[in-house]
Design an enzyme around this catalytic site. Structure first.
Site, PDB file in Angstrom:
ATOM      1  N   GLY A   1       0.747 -75.854 -28.566  1.00  0.00           N
ATOM      2  CA  GLY A   1       0.770 -75.725 -27.119  1.00  0.00           C
ATOM      3  C   GLY A   1       0.372 -77.057 -26.535  1.00  0.00           C
ATOM      4  O   GLY A   1       1.005 -78.070 -26.833  1.00  0.00           O
TER       5      GLY A   1
ATOM      6  N   CYS B   1      -0.241 -78.108 -34.770  1.00  0.00           N
ATOM      7  CA  CYS B   1       0.089 -79.039 -33.686  1.00  0.00           C
ATOM      8  C   CYS B   1      -1.095 -79.238 -32.729  1.00  0.00           C
ATOM      9  O   CYS B   1      -2.061 -79.891 -33.117  1.00  0.00           O
ATOM     10  CB  CYS B   1       1.363 -78.571 -32.987  1.00  0.00           C
ATOM     11  SG  CYS B   1       2.216 -79.941 -32.185  1.00  0.00           S
TER      12      CYS B   1
ATOM     13  N   ARG C   1       6.455 -82.956 -29.769  1.00  0.00           N
ATOM     14  CA  ARG C   1       5.395 -83.826 -29.243  1.00  0.00           C
ATOM     15  C   ARG C   1       4.153 -83.748 -30.141  1.00  0.00           C
ATOM     16  O   ARG C   1       3.020 -83.505 -29.698  1.00  0.00           O
ATOM     17  CB  ARG C   1       5.045 -83.455 -27.794  1.00  0.00           C
ATOM     18  CG  ARG C   1       6.196 -83.778 -26.830  1.00  0.00           C
ATOM     19  CD  ARG C   1       5.938 -83.324 -25.421  1.00  0.00           C
ATOM     20  NE  ARG C   1       4.743 -83.932 -24.852  1.00  0.00           N
ATOM     21  CZ  ARG C   1       4.654 -85.187 -24.405  1.00  0.00           C
ATOM     22  NH1 ARG C   1       5.698 -85.994 -24.490  1.00  0.00           N
ATOM     23  NH2 ARG C   1       3.549 -85.642 -23.900  1.00  0.00           N
TER      24      ARG C   1
ATOM     25  N   HIS D   1       5.217 -76.676 -36.657  1.00  0.00           N
ATOM     26  CA  HIS D   1       5.091 -75.287 -36.193  1.00  0.00           C
ATOM     27  C   HIS D   1       5.781 -74.318 -37.144  1.00  0.00           C
ATOM     28  O   HIS D   1       6.922 -73.918 -36.889  1.00  0.00           O
ATOM     29  CB  HIS D   1       5.798 -75.136 -34.836  1.00  0.00           C
ATOM     30  CG  HIS D   1       5.181 -75.904 -33.721  1.00  0.00           C
ATOM     31  ND1 HIS D   1       4.280 -75.348 -32.849  1.00  0.00           N
ATOM     32  CD2 HIS D   1       5.342 -77.183 -33.333  1.00  0.00           C
ATOM     33  CE1 HIS D   1       3.905 -76.251 -31.965  1.00  0.00           C
ATOM     34  NE2 HIS D   1       4.533 -77.372 -32.229  1.00  0.00           N
TER      35      HIS D   1
ATOM     36  N   GLU E   1       5.368 -71.294 -37.398  1.00  0.00           N
ATOM     37  CA  GLU E   1       5.563 -70.005 -36.713  1.00  0.00           C
ATOM     38  C   GLU E   1       6.916 -69.937 -36.011  1.00  0.00           C
ATOM     39  O   GLU E   1       7.336 -68.869 -35.575  1.00  0.00           O
ATOM     40  CB  GLU E   1       4.414 -69.741 -35.722  1.00  0.00           C
ATOM     41  CG  GLU E   1       4.405 -70.593 -34.452  1.00  0.00           C
ATOM     42  CD  GLU E   1       3.869 -72.008 -34.658  1.00  0.00           C
ATOM     43  OE1 GLU E   1       3.622 -72.405 -35.816  1.00  0.00           O
ATOM     44  OE2 GLU E   1       3.726 -72.727 -33.649  1.00  0.00           O
TER      45      GLU E   1
HETATM   46  N1  GLN Z   1       1.277 -82.883 -27.454  1.00  0.00           N
HETATM   47  C1  GLN Z   1       0.514 -81.659 -27.478  1.00  0.00           C
HETATM   48  C2  GLN Z   1      -0.978 -81.900 -27.309  1.00  0.00           C
HETATM   49  O1  GLN Z   1      -1.402 -82.975 -27.150  1.00  0.00           O
HETATM   50  C3  GLN Z   1       0.742 -80.906 -28.769  1.00  0.00           C
HETATM   51  C4  GLN Z   1       2.160 -80.392 -28.824  1.00  0.00           C
HETATM   52  C5  GLN Z   1       2.337 -79.082 -29.510  1.00  0.00           C
HETATM   53  O2  GLN Z   1       1.371 -78.354 -29.832  1.00  0.00           O
HETATM   54  N2  GLN Z   1       3.575 -78.707 -29.688  1.00  0.00           N
HETATM   55  O3  GLN Z   1      -1.703 -80.959 -27.350  1.00  0.00           O
END
Ligand code: GLN
Length: 200
Positions: free
Chosen positions: A48, A80, A139, A178, A180
């Site tokens: 997230g 992530c 990201r 990810h 999931e």
């Molecule tokens: N860029 C997000 C962050 O800094 C992480 C991205 C993700 O969980 N898909 O939290």
């Protein structure tokens, strides 16, 4: 006895992790409150946005209780943004950004660059078997430095430098990608069977 696997449910892809836990035969409980945290044996911190989750953890008075449970040995898997939240040190954090910590690593947020916000790659993770895992990065962070007690389970090469994207340190597991989202449940199975059951 079956373990209750909490999924931190403040923000991010909570539903997908709950579904993945249930698909491997585990019992999942979304965690938003201290009482719910107290009733889980292990925890998943979803992908997230780590800055949003950090602010919500503060607003819900969960940051300190989460730190205590992780320090006491609660098996925890972060994917992530969850990897960022489990890291002791974060590069390219926003001003004042705090983490739960526990993993003796330095991670870099949004490490793969702004042109490639998302990409997919096949990663070899020996503890999951011979078949590579199809990894989706959005990201995503990577790990820049690891402490002595951290085991690197998988890496990605970018411009001939190898960056860890799957790591374990005792009761803690983290991936930049990810699982999931892909239907490959081996990471969740590994977390529940090899980490939560051993350390729970
Ligand atoms: N860029 C997000 C962050 O800094 C992480 C991205 C993700 O969980 N898909 O939290």
């Amino acid at each position: 006895m079956s373990l209750v696997i909490g999924v931190l449910a403040l923000q991010g892809d909570v539903r997908e992790h709950v579904a993945a836990v249930e698909a491997v035969g585990g019992e999942a409980l979304p965690v938003r409150r201290i009482g719910e945290l107290a009733s889980v044996d292990a925890l998943i911190i979803p992908g997230g946005e780590s800055t949003a989750m950090w602010k919500l953890m503060r607003a819900f008075d969960l940051l300190q209780p989460l730190r205590e449970r992780v320090q006491e040995g609660m098996p925890t898997y972060g994917s992530c943004a969850g990897m960022i939240l489990l890291a002791d040190r974060v590069l390219d954090a926003v001003s004042g950004q705090e983490t739960i910590g526990g993993l003796d690593v330095t991670v870099r947020r949004n490490a793969f660059g702004r042109q490639v916000n998302s990409f997919e790659s096949e990663i070899s993770i020996v503890v999951l078997g011979a078949d590579p895992i199809h990894a989706v990065f959005i990201r995503a962070p990577w790990v820049e430095e690891v402490g002595d007690s951290v085991e690197v389970l998988g890496s990605v090469r970018v411009e001939s430098i190898s960056h860890p994207v799957a790591i374990r340190q005792g009761h803690l597991l983290a991936t930049s990608f990810h699982p999931e989202l892909t239907g490959d449940l081996r990471i969740h199975k590994y977390f529940i069977e090899q980490i939560a059951r051993q350390h729970g």
